[in-house]
Design a protein around this motif. Structure first.
Motif, PDB file in Angstrom:
ATOM      1  N   MET A  56      34.753 -45.852  51.927  1.00 43.34           N
ATOM      2  CA  MET A  56      35.725 -45.811  50.832  1.00 43.34           C
ATOM      3  C   MET A  56      35.068 -46.183  49.505  1.00 43.34           C
ATOM      4  O   MET A  56      35.352 -45.578  48.474  1.00 43.34           O
ATOM      5  CB  MET A  56      36.911 -46.729  51.129  1.00 43.34           C
ATOM      6  CG  MET A  56      37.976 -46.746  50.050  1.00 43.34           C
ATOM      7  SD  MET A  56      38.636 -45.125  49.536  1.00 43.34           S
ATOM      8  CE  MET A  56      39.187 -44.421  51.075  1.00 43.34           C
ATOM      9  N   CYS A  61      34.964 -43.666  46.259  1.00 40.56           N
ATOM     10  CA  CYS A  61      35.515 -44.077  44.964  1.00 40.56           C
ATOM     11  C   CYS A  61      34.450 -44.124  43.877  1.00 40.56           C
ATOM     12  O   CYS A  61      34.618 -44.782  42.842  1.00 40.56           O
ATOM     13  CB  CYS A  61      36.230 -45.415  45.113  1.00 40.56           C
ATOM     14  SG  CYS A  61      37.727 -45.274  46.112  1.00 40.56           S
ATOM     15  N   MET A 116      41.145 -46.987  46.290  1.00 36.54           N
ATOM     16  CA  MET A 116      40.551 -48.002  47.148  1.00 36.54           C
ATOM     17  C   MET A 116      41.595 -49.041  47.558  1.00 36.54           C
ATOM     18  O   MET A 116      41.674 -49.429  48.727  1.00 36.54           O
ATOM     19  CB  MET A 116      39.366 -48.680  46.447  1.00 36.54           C
ATOM     20  CG  MET A 116      38.629 -49.645  47.354  1.00 36.54           C
ATOM     21  SD  MET A 116      37.227 -50.467  46.575  1.00 36.54           S
ATOM     22  CE  MET A 116      36.270 -49.088  46.005  1.00 36.54           C
ATOM     23  N   THR A 150      40.530 -51.004  53.842  1.00 31.30           N
ATOM     24  CA  THR A 150      40.055 -51.842  52.743  1.00 31.30           C
ATOM     25  C   THR A 150      41.008 -53.009  52.523  1.00 31.30           C
ATOM     26  O   THR A 150      40.569 -54.141  52.288  1.00 31.30           O
ATOM     27  CB  THR A 150      39.897 -51.011  51.462  1.00 31.30           C
ATOM     28  OG1 THR A 150      38.918 -49.990  51.694  1.00 31.30           O
ATOM     29  CG2 THR A 150      39.441 -51.869  50.294  1.00 31.30           C
TER      30      THR A 150
END
Length: 109
Positions: free
Chosen positions: A32, A36, A70, A76
């Motif tokens: 992730m 991003c 995110m 996350t």
């Protein structure tokens, strides 16, 4: 490219746990971060003050959207729920601030 530096404190009783967590970051979280548009991500620890300094380079074109992406990612969020109890904001943090962004005052390529 945008360079980002941030700082936060690490609870003294959580130093070993934080180091252990970051020695084996979950693959979904790492993926992730890359999705991003974050590159060259590094976290430094200064003991005995227990200051964490993070540095990364943002290569995308919509930082706010990538940060929101995110923050919405379930794995996350789970990672943050494990790491956040290890950290505490600086005494000078404003309401709602966690990691505090720092001013970029010098860079040499």
């Amino acid at each position: 490219m945008q360079r980002i530096g941030m700082v936060i404190k690490l609870n003294a009783d959580k130093v070993a746990e934080y180091k252990r967590l970051h020695a084996d970051v979950w693959p979904e979280v790492l993926d992730m971060i890359k999705q991003c548009n974050i590159r060259n991500y590094t976290i430094f620890l200064r003991e005995p003050e227990n200051l964490l300094f993070s540095y990364y380079e943002y290569t995308g074109d919509d930082y706010a959207a990538d940060q929101a992406k995110m923050a919405a990612h379930p794995k996350t969020q789970e990672w943050w729920s494990v790491c956040m109890p290890c950290q505490k904001p600086l005494d000078t943090a404003k309401d709602g601030e966690w990691w505090i962004e720092m001013e970029d005052v010098f860079h040499l390529d």
